[in-house]
Design a protein around this motif. Structure first.
Motif, PDB file in Angstrom:
ATOM      1  N   ALA A 101     157.889  62.591  72.268  1.00 35.02           N
ATOM      2  CA  ALA A 101     158.313  63.279  73.493  1.00 35.02           C
ATOM      3  C   ALA A 101     159.046  62.335  74.433  1.00 35.02           C
ATOM      4  CB  ALA A 101     157.101  63.878  74.210  1.00 35.02           C
ATOM      5  N   VAL A 102     159.833  62.930  75.323  1.00 34.09           N
ATOM      6  CA  VAL A 102     160.533  62.204  76.381  1.00 34.09           C
ATOM      7  C   VAL A 102     160.203  62.866  77.707  1.00 34.09           C
ATOM      8  CG1 VAL A 102     162.788  61.729  77.420  1.00 34.09           C
ATOM      9  CG2 VAL A 102     162.428  61.335  74.970  1.00 34.09           C
ATOM     10  N   GLY A 133     163.845  67.038  67.024  1.00 31.66           N
ATOM     11  CA  GLY A 133     162.491  67.572  66.972  1.00 31.66           C
ATOM     12  C   GLY A 133     161.582  67.040  68.062  1.00 31.66           C
ATOM     13  N   LEU A 134     162.171  66.611  69.189  1.00 35.86           N
ATOM     14  CA  LEU A 134     161.403  66.026  70.283  1.00 35.86           C
ATOM     15  C   LEU A 134     161.056  67.054  71.348  1.00 35.86           C
ATOM     16  CD1 LEU A 134     163.490  62.768  70.716  1.00 35.86           C
ATOM     17  CD2 LEU A 134     161.081  62.846  70.088  1.00 35.86           C
ATOM     18  N   THR A 135     159.939  66.807  72.037  1.00 33.59           N
ATOM     19  CA  THR A 135     159.537  67.608  73.182  1.00 33.59           C
ATOM     20  C   THR A 135     160.029  66.944  74.458  1.00 33.59           C
ATOM     21  OG1 THR A 135     157.551  68.411  72.064  1.00 33.59           O
ATOM     22  CG2 THR A 135     157.549  68.496  74.476  1.00 33.59           C
ATOM     23  N   ILE A 136     160.492  67.752  75.400  1.00 34.02           N
ATOM     24  CA  ILE A 136     160.836  67.268  76.734  1.00 34.02           C
ATOM     25  C   ILE A 136     159.671  67.594  77.667  1.00 34.02           C
ATOM     26  CG2 ILE A 136     162.356  67.581  78.732  1.00 34.02           C
ATOM     27  CD1 ILE A 136     163.636  65.992  76.474  1.00 34.02           C
ATOM     28  N   LEU A 137     159.228  66.592  78.425  1.00 32.45           N
ATOM     29  CA  LEU A 137     158.129  66.758  79.360  1.00 32.45           C
ATOM     30  C   LEU A 137     158.617  66.590  80.797  1.00 32.45           C
ATOM     31  CD1 LEU A 137     155.489  64.499  77.557  1.00 32.45           C
ATOM     32  CD2 LEU A 137     155.552  67.001  77.525  1.00 32.45           C
ATOM     33  N   ILE A 164     163.499  78.105  82.579  1.00 38.33           N
ATOM     34  CA  ILE A 164     164.385  77.514  81.574  1.00 38.33           C
ATOM     35  C   ILE A 164     164.115  78.109  80.201  1.00 38.33           C
ATOM     36  CG2 ILE A 164     164.965  75.349  80.396  1.00 38.33           C
ATOM     37  CD1 ILE A 164     164.389  73.969  83.138  1.00 38.33           C
ATOM     38  N   ASP A 165     162.849  78.397  79.908  1.00 38.76           N
ATOM     39  CA  ASP A 165     162.455  79.126  78.694  1.00 38.76           C
ATOM     40  C   ASP A 165     162.951  78.443  77.418  1.00 38.76           C
ATOM     41  OD1 ASP A 165     161.163  81.147  77.305  1.00 38.76           O
ATOM     42  OD2 ASP A 165     162.950  82.442  77.284  1.00 38.76           O
ATOM     43  N   ALA A 166     162.721  77.138  77.332  1.00 40.86           N
ATOM     44  CA  ALA A 166     163.047  76.390  76.109  1.00 40.86           C
ATOM     45  C   ALA A 166     161.736  76.061  75.396  1.00 40.86           C
ATOM     46  CB  ALA A 166     163.794  75.110  76.453  1.00 40.86           C
ATOM     47  N   SER A 167     161.704  76.267  74.102  1.00 39.55           N
ATOM     48  CA  SER A 167     160.452  76.104  73.356  1.00 39.55           C
ATOM     49  C   SER A 167     159.955  74.662  73.355  1.00 39.55           C
ATOM     50  CB  SER A 167     160.637  76.583  71.913  1.00 39.55           C
ATOM     51  OG  SER A 167     161.648  75.828  71.259  1.00 39.55           O
ATOM     52  N   ASN A 168     160.840  73.699  73.573  1.00 40.20           N
ATOM     53  CA  ASN A 168     160.435  72.286  73.547  1.00 40.20           C
ATOM     54  C   ASN A 168     160.346  71.666  74.938  1.00 40.20           C
ATOM     55  OD1 ASN A 168     163.263  72.373  73.856  1.00 40.20           O
ATOM     56  ND2 ASN A 168     163.571  70.419  72.802  1.00 40.20           N
ATOM     57  N   LEU A 169     160.218  72.490  75.977  1.00 40.98           N
ATOM     58  CA  LEU A 169     160.005  72.004  77.335  1.00 40.98           C
ATOM     59  C   LEU A 169     158.552  72.269  77.732  1.00 40.98           C
ATOM     60  CD1 LEU A 169     161.042  70.814  79.998  1.00 40.98           C
ATOM     61  CD2 LEU A 169     161.733  73.134  80.666  1.00 40.98           C
ATOM     62  N   LYS A 170     157.819  71.191  78.060  1.00 40.45           N
ATOM     63  CA  LYS A 170     156.395  71.308  78.349  1.00 40.45           C
ATOM     64  C   LYS A 170     156.023  70.518  79.608  1.00 40.45           C
ATOM     65  CE  LYS A 170     155.431  73.617  74.530  1.00 40.45           C
ATOM     66  NZ  LYS A 170     154.899  75.015  74.572  1.00 40.45           N
ATOM     67  N   LEU A 171     154.811  70.764  80.071  1.00 37.27           N
ATOM     68  CA  LEU A 171     154.259  70.093  81.240  1.00 37.27           C
ATOM     69  C   LEU A 171     153.468  68.857  80.831  1.00 37.27           C
ATOM     70  CD1 LEU A 171     153.377  70.066  84.297  1.00 37.27           C
ATOM     71  CD2 LEU A 171     151.444  71.510  83.588  1.00 37.27           C
ATOM     72  N   MET A 172     153.741  67.736  81.489  1.00 39.06           N
ATOM     73  CA  MET A 172     152.878  66.574  81.388  1.00 39.06           C
ATOM     74  C   MET A 172     151.812  66.737  82.465  1.00 39.06           C
ATOM     75  SD  MET A 172     153.143  62.961  80.221  1.00 39.06           S
ATOM     76  CE  MET A 172     154.575  62.098  80.862  1.00 39.06           C
TER      77      MET A 172
END
Length: 254
Positions: A101-102, A133-137, A164-172
């Motif tokens: 993740a980044v 294949g990375l997650t954005i935090l 934003i509704d992107a599958s690879n955008l998550k909360l840290m």
């Protein structure tokens, strides 16, 4: 059993990053994470990860002009080129070392234009990261430690993530920052669980080891397990002395 990740932005900072990775393995951590590894060749980090069998959970985009007080670029109006360059740098480094993740740092700013800028840059970051294949935090920071930081609470972050509704955008989800800002860490954690990509912790309010303070981490770690979370939790605390002397909490709270 709860698993832990050593945040090497705070732990073993007296050692080069590859040696800090090896120290984390020796100490019994299950993974590692870092802040800004860019002064260390990716090949050296990759080798240390391979030798220890540890995974690198994540790293941050650069802060910008640290001497000028910058803490990220991606929400700063008029700095789109700098923000995208930082995102590409982070994703490329993460890809080279096999990180997962980044964390895209927003920066100190506010207002409608800053929000629009952050949304635009996060959308671009998600697209760039998806190829690897990375997650954005994204991580809300408390106003005591980071006054003026654009992202200040989990509700604001949740709204952005859903917009934003992107599958690879998550909360840290950092229990320390939440504990300083939103008080009820357990209730907020349960509420935010569907959008959480990584969990970190430190004592509240002094950001020390998690065996003291206002938050009962024995209870929090048990709750996290009950909720079905299986990933390592990030130990992002400031040791009172050397790192080894601060690790007694692991046996007590694991």
């Amino acid at each position: 059993m709860t698993r832990f990740s050593a945040n090497l932005g705070f732990l073993w900072t007296d050692r080069p990053l590859p040696d800090a990775i090896r120290a984390a393995k020796t100490a019994g951590f299950d993974a590692v994470e870092c802040h800004w590894p860019y002064d260390t060749p990716a090949s050296e980090v990759k080798l240390a990860l391979a030798q220890t069998g540890l995974s690198m959970l994540g790293l941050n985009t650069v802060r910008g002009d640290v001497a000028a007080g910058e803490m990220g670029l991606s929400a700063l109006p008029g700095r789109r080129d700098d923000a995208l360059s930082a995102i590409v740098q982070a994703v490329s480094y993460a890809d080279a070392i096999g990180a997962q993740a980044v964390h895209v740092m927003a920066g100190k700013c506010d207002g409608v234009e800053a929000e629009a800028t952050f949304i635009e840059n996060l959308s671009a970051a998600c697209e760039i990261a998806r190829r690897s294949g990375l997650t954005i935090l994204i991580e809300p920071l408390n106003a005591f430690d980071a006054p003026g930081y654009f992202l200040g609470n989990t509700q604001q972050a949740s709204t952005l993530i859903r917009q934003i509704d992107a599958s690879n955008l998550k909360l840290m989800f950092d229990c320390y920052h939440v504990g300083r800002t939103e008080v009820d860490v357990a209730a907020t954690l349960q509420k935010m669980l569907p959008i959480i990509g990584h969990i970190q912790f430190a004592a509240v309010p002094d950001r020390g080891a998690p065996d003291h303070g206002d938050v009962d981490f024995r209870r929090i770690f048990s709750l996290i397990t009950e909720l079905g979370w299986e990933h390592p939790l990030g130990a992002e605390y400031r040791p009172a002395g050397d790192t080894e002397s601060s690790l007694g909490w692991m046996a007590k709270l694991r």
